[in-house]
Structures are given as structure tokens and as C-alpha cells.
Design an enzyme around this catalytic site. Structure first.
Site, PDB file in Angstrom:
ATOM      1  N   ASN A 189     -46.320 -73.352   2.284  1.00  0.00           N
ATOM      2  CA  ASN A 189     -46.827 -71.837   2.069  1.00  0.00           C
ATOM      3  C   ASN A 189     -46.154 -70.572   1.845  1.00  0.00           C
ATOM      4  O   ASN A 189     -46.491 -69.974   1.494  1.00  0.00           O
ATOM      5  CB  ASN A 189     -48.252 -71.864   3.211  1.00  0.00           C
ATOM      6  CG  ASN A 189     -47.350 -71.848   4.753  1.00  0.00           C
ATOM      7  OD1 ASN A 189     -46.538 -72.660   4.681  1.00  0.00           O
ATOM      8  ND2 ASN A 189     -47.746 -70.810   5.312  1.00  0.00           N
ATOM      9  N   GLN A 232     -52.478 -75.491   0.210  1.00  0.00           N
ATOM     10  CA  GLN A 232     -51.747 -74.465  -0.947  1.00  0.00           C
ATOM     11  C   GLN A 232     -51.850 -75.188  -2.535  1.00  0.00           C
ATOM     12  O   GLN A 232     -51.293 -74.539  -3.313  1.00  0.00           O
ATOM     13  CB  GLN A 232     -50.454 -74.225  -0.569  1.00  0.00           C
ATOM     14  CG  GLN A 232     -50.456 -73.172   0.653  1.00  0.00           C
ATOM     15  CD  GLN A 232     -51.042 -71.880   0.389  1.00  0.00           C
ATOM     16  OE1 GLN A 232     -51.312 -71.424  -0.657  1.00  0.00           O
ATOM     17  NE2 GLN A 232     -51.197 -71.008   1.627  1.00  0.00           N
ATOM     18  N   SER A 245     -58.774 -75.785   2.150  1.00  0.00           N
ATOM     19  CA  SER A 245     -59.469 -74.518   2.709  1.00  0.00           C
ATOM     20  C   SER A 245     -60.095 -73.739   1.748  1.00  0.00           C
ATOM     21  O   SER A 245     -59.532 -73.840   0.539  1.00  0.00           O
ATOM     22  CB  SER A 245     -58.219 -74.096   3.365  1.00  0.00           C
ATOM     23  OG  SER A 245     -58.834 -72.671   4.038  1.00  0.00           O
ATOM     24  N   GLY A 246     -61.037 -73.188   2.138  1.00  0.00           N
ATOM     25  CA  GLY A 246     -62.028 -72.467   1.268  1.00  0.00           C
ATOM     26  C   GLY A 246     -61.277 -71.034   1.006  1.00  0.00           C
ATOM     27  O   GLY A 246     -61.394 -70.630  -0.261  1.00  0.00           O
ATOM     28  N   HIS A 247     -60.793 -70.155   1.903  1.00  0.00           N
ATOM     29  CA  HIS A 247     -60.313 -68.993   1.703  1.00  0.00           C
ATOM     30  C   HIS A 247     -58.768 -68.858   0.999  1.00  0.00           C
ATOM     31  O   HIS A 247     -58.430 -67.558   0.499  1.00  0.00           O
ATOM     32  CB  HIS A 247     -60.285 -68.115   2.839  1.00  0.00           C
ATOM     33  CG  HIS A 247     -59.024 -68.606   3.918  1.00  0.00           C
ATOM     34  ND1 HIS A 247     -59.132 -69.669   4.575  1.00  0.00           N
ATOM     35  CD2 HIS A 247     -57.819 -67.983   4.274  1.00  0.00           C
ATOM     36  CE1 HIS A 247     -57.884 -69.772   5.396  1.00  0.00           C
ATOM     37  NE2 HIS A 247     -57.152 -68.561   5.179  1.00  0.00           N
ATOM     38  N   CYS A 277     -50.323 -67.096  10.064  1.00  0.00           N
ATOM     39  CA  CYS A 277     -50.656 -67.674  11.059  1.00  0.00           C
ATOM     40  C   CYS A 277     -50.022 -67.402  12.365  1.00  0.00           C
ATOM     41  O   CYS A 277     -49.930 -68.144  13.152  1.00  0.00           O
ATOM     42  CB  CYS A 277     -50.914 -69.155  11.012  1.00  0.00           C
ATOM     43  SG  CYS A 277     -52.192 -69.308   9.520  1.00  0.00           S
TER      44      CYS A 277
END
Length: 381
Positions: free
Chosen positions: A152, A180, A200-202, A322
Site C-alpha cells: 500500500n 490494493q 475492501s470497498g473504499h 492507518c
């Protein structure tokens, strides 16, 4: 008057796609619980199952292999904590470049950690992985191996086929963080070696708060939240049909153009090296995903640079989002052997579905201003 900004932090979260927004709002208009058998419940269940099919299609999975979760972090934790218990793992092996969620989940298992190093370009050391597998066999330890497909922070694409070839035929469990990679590479989960994958959706233009764990049939036993039997008993809690519908709509709308993304990244890196010949691009000699660059200009601290660029309306990051707003040295760059003083200068620029070449021009213009201020000895902001 709202200041016009240029968003260059898609690896943290990609802006909401219009298709996902429309699906979300339509889902929020519906009433009921998707586990109810009446018409209201069936309407919500239809949204969920349609979303499941759409996400499965993008991931190359079978719909029944998609388990919706509240985030990729939850999916990662379910895979590692739940997987370690389900498969009676004696240790968790993961690379030094994994997302923090992997390390935290490994800690939560209470099992020993076996770390696999990175080379100077950010690739997982396959010799170390092979040695870890041999050690596990010698010591009769069942391993849960966790590796990321695309880093990422640097965008380095890991040699996933070779990792699959090493771990796939063994008795050990393989989990891949594909957060990713979704929508950028063909995952082909159903036909691949990993037992589980997280997505992941976002990261693809859905809202935050929705992710998925992809599981093979034998991994249906992996649990984290028992609950009331939702997701075929694999993840308890009433599903958010609206979020799932938005994830599915974003998946359907995702058509990643690696050539265009790579061209923008190449133009940005060339521009940086023209403005600052000493620019270092991390992972430059490895295979990288086209939408991101992680670089440093020696002597230009990332905290100062990010603040200055933000005041110019340019949103970039120093790496993973994060870390609760922390700015500093990256564990990924440390694992690559990057000196701390250089790592403290690292900036990440990442593009996404609504990025254009004008974003590159805007960033380079802003960065030139930043460097000019630095050369004059003035404040960067």
C-alpha cells in the site's frame, strides 16, 4: 468560498463513485432486516446477493466464496485470528512489509511470529519464505502464512505466483491481503492457491465500512464474529444491504487502466527528478502497480512538505493512512533498509478512478513552489 483541492491519496481511500452513491442511497430507502422472510426483507436480501455477485465477478471468485465484513481490517483479523484457530496453526508467518492490521491480528492470536524480510526494492524475500516453510516442516508446526499482493505504501507488486507455488502445495494455510490489488490486477481467486483473501470497498470507490473476506470451501469454518448465523454462519451481525450494494456497484464500475495510471506516475516521477535531481523513488526497480509512487527528496521532511502541500490544496500522504494521523518513518521502508533520515522524507502520491493528467501538473507546480521556498531558506508553508 470552498478552496479547490487536488486529491492524490487514492491508496488511502478513493472518492465515492457516482454509481456507488446511487446504490447506497437507494439501499438506504429500503426498510427491514435482510434475514426476514417477508417482502421488505427479501428486497434487502436481493441487494446483498446482487452485490455479492458483483464483487465476486471483479475478484474472480464464486459468489458463495464472498463473506462481507465491516472493513478489510476485520477481514484480515477474521482470516488470521479465526484461521489460526480453525486450522490449529502453531505460528503465524508474515512479511515485514505487511499492513499494520496483519501484525495486530497476528499478536491477537498469541502465537509465535515468524517474519519474512523484504529486499531493497520491497519484494518479499522468497528464499526466506522457503526457509520458513522448511523450518515449519522440520518442527512439525502448522503455519498460517499472510502476505500482501500489492504494497500500500510503495505499490510494489509481490511475486504472488511464486509465493503461491511455494505455499499452495503445502499443508500450510495461505492468506493474501489483496486490498490494493482488487480492480487493478486479475485476482482469479476461485482458481488460485490462496485459502483466503481480503478486499475492501473504499479502495475502489465504495463507501468506507464495507469489506470482504474471500474463502475457499474448506475455509468456511473460519469464524471471528459468531452472531446469529448471517453470511452463512461465517460472519454474524445484520448485514448493511446499502453498503454492500454500493460495494457491488463500485465493483461493476471498476475498469482499471494501468497504462494511463502508469503514464501519469511516470510523468510525475520524471517531473520530480527534473525539479530535484536527488529524488529517490522507493521500489523503483521492482514491478509496481501503476497508480502510486513513494518518493523522497533528501532534506525535505515529510511533515513539513505535507503541511505545505495541503495549504496549496494538494492532498498527499506519507504512507499508510492507518497510523492515526502520525507522520514519520515507515516500517515498510525500514524493512527495505532505507535509512531513517531518508524515510522521514517519504511522500506517497496515488491516483484513482477520477484522476487526470492535470492532477500531475498541479502537483508538480505546487512541489516546485515548495522546493523554491526551501532553497530560499524560508518556511515551507
Amino acid at each position: 468560498m470552498t478552496r479547490e483541492t487536488v486529491y492524490l491519496d487514492h491508496n488511502a481511500a478513493s472518492p465515492l463513485r457516482p454509481e456507488a452513491r446511487a446504490a447506497l442511497l437507494a439501499g438506504l430507502e429500503l426498510t427491514g432486516n435482510p434475514s426476514s422472510v417477508h417482502a421488505h426483507g427479501r428486497a434487502l436480501r436481493n441487494l446483498i446477493e446482487t452485490g455479492r455477485q458483483q464483487v465476486a465477478r471483479l475478484a474472480g471468485a464464486e459468489p458463495k466464496q464472498v463473506v462481507f465484513t465491516g472493513s478489510a481490517t476485520e477481514a484480515i483479523t477474521q482470516a488470521i485470528v479465526g484461521g489460526a484457530k480453525a486450522f490449529a496453526a502453531g505460528a503465524v508467518a508474515f512479511s515485514a512489509g505487511e499492513h499494520a492490521a496483519v501484525g495486530k491480528a497476528a499478536e491477537a492470536t498469541g502465537l509465535p511470529h515468524w517474519t519474512i524480510g523484504l529486499d531493497a526494492d520491497g519484494r518479499i524475500d522468497l528464499d526466506q519464505l522457503a526457509a520458513v516453510l522448511r523450518r515449519a516442516d522440520d518442527e512439525n508446526v502448522a503455519l498460517l502464512v499472510a502476505v500482501h499482493w500489492v504494497n500500500n505504501e510503495t505499490g510494489v507488486v509481490q511475486p504472488i505466483e511464486r509465493i503461491n507455488a511455494l505455499v499452495g502445495p503445502t499443508r500450510h494455510t495461505l492468506f493474501v491481503d489483496a486490498v490494493q490489488a482488487l480492480g487493478k490486477l486479475p485476482l482469479e481467486f476461485a482458481a488460485s492457491a490462496p485459502d483466503m483473501m481480503a478486499v475492501s470497498g473504499h479502495k475502489i470507490g465504495a463507501p468506507a465500512g464495507i469489506g470482504a473476506l474471500l474463502v475457499k470451501a474448506h475455509a468456511d469454518v473460519v469464524r471471528l464474529i459468531p452472531g446469529g448465523g448471517q453470511e452463512q454462519g461465517r460472519r454474524g451481525g445484520t448485514e448493511s444491504a446499502a453498503l454492500i450494494a454500493a460495494f457491488g456497484a463500485a465493483a461493476d464500475a471498476t475498469h482499471y487502466d494501468n497504462a494511463t495510471m502508469s503514464a501519469m506516475t511516470a510523468a510525475l516521477e520524471a517531473g520530480l527528478k527534473h525539479l530535484a535531481p536527488g529524488t529517490v523513488v522507493f521500489g523503483e526497480h521492482a514491478s509496481r502497480i501503476g497508480n502510486v509512487t513513494n518518493f523522497a527528496v533528501p532534506g525535505l521532511g515529510n511533515a513539513t512538505a505535507m503541511m505545505a502541500l495541503d495549504l496549496m490544496g494538494l492532498s498527499v500522504s506519507s504512507g499508510s493512512a492507518c497510523s492515526s494521523g502520525k507522520v514519520g518513518a515507515s516500517h515498510v521502508l525500514a524493512a527495505m533498509g532505507v535509512p531513517r533520515d531518508l524515510a522521514n522524507c517519504a511522500l506517497r502520491v496515488s491516483f484513482g478512478w477520477n484522476s487526470t493528467p492535470t492532477d500531475v501538473d498541479a502537483f508538480l507546480a505546487g512541489f516546485e513552489t515548495l522546493l523554491s521556498r526551501q532553497k530560499r531558506g524560508g518556511k515551507a508553508a
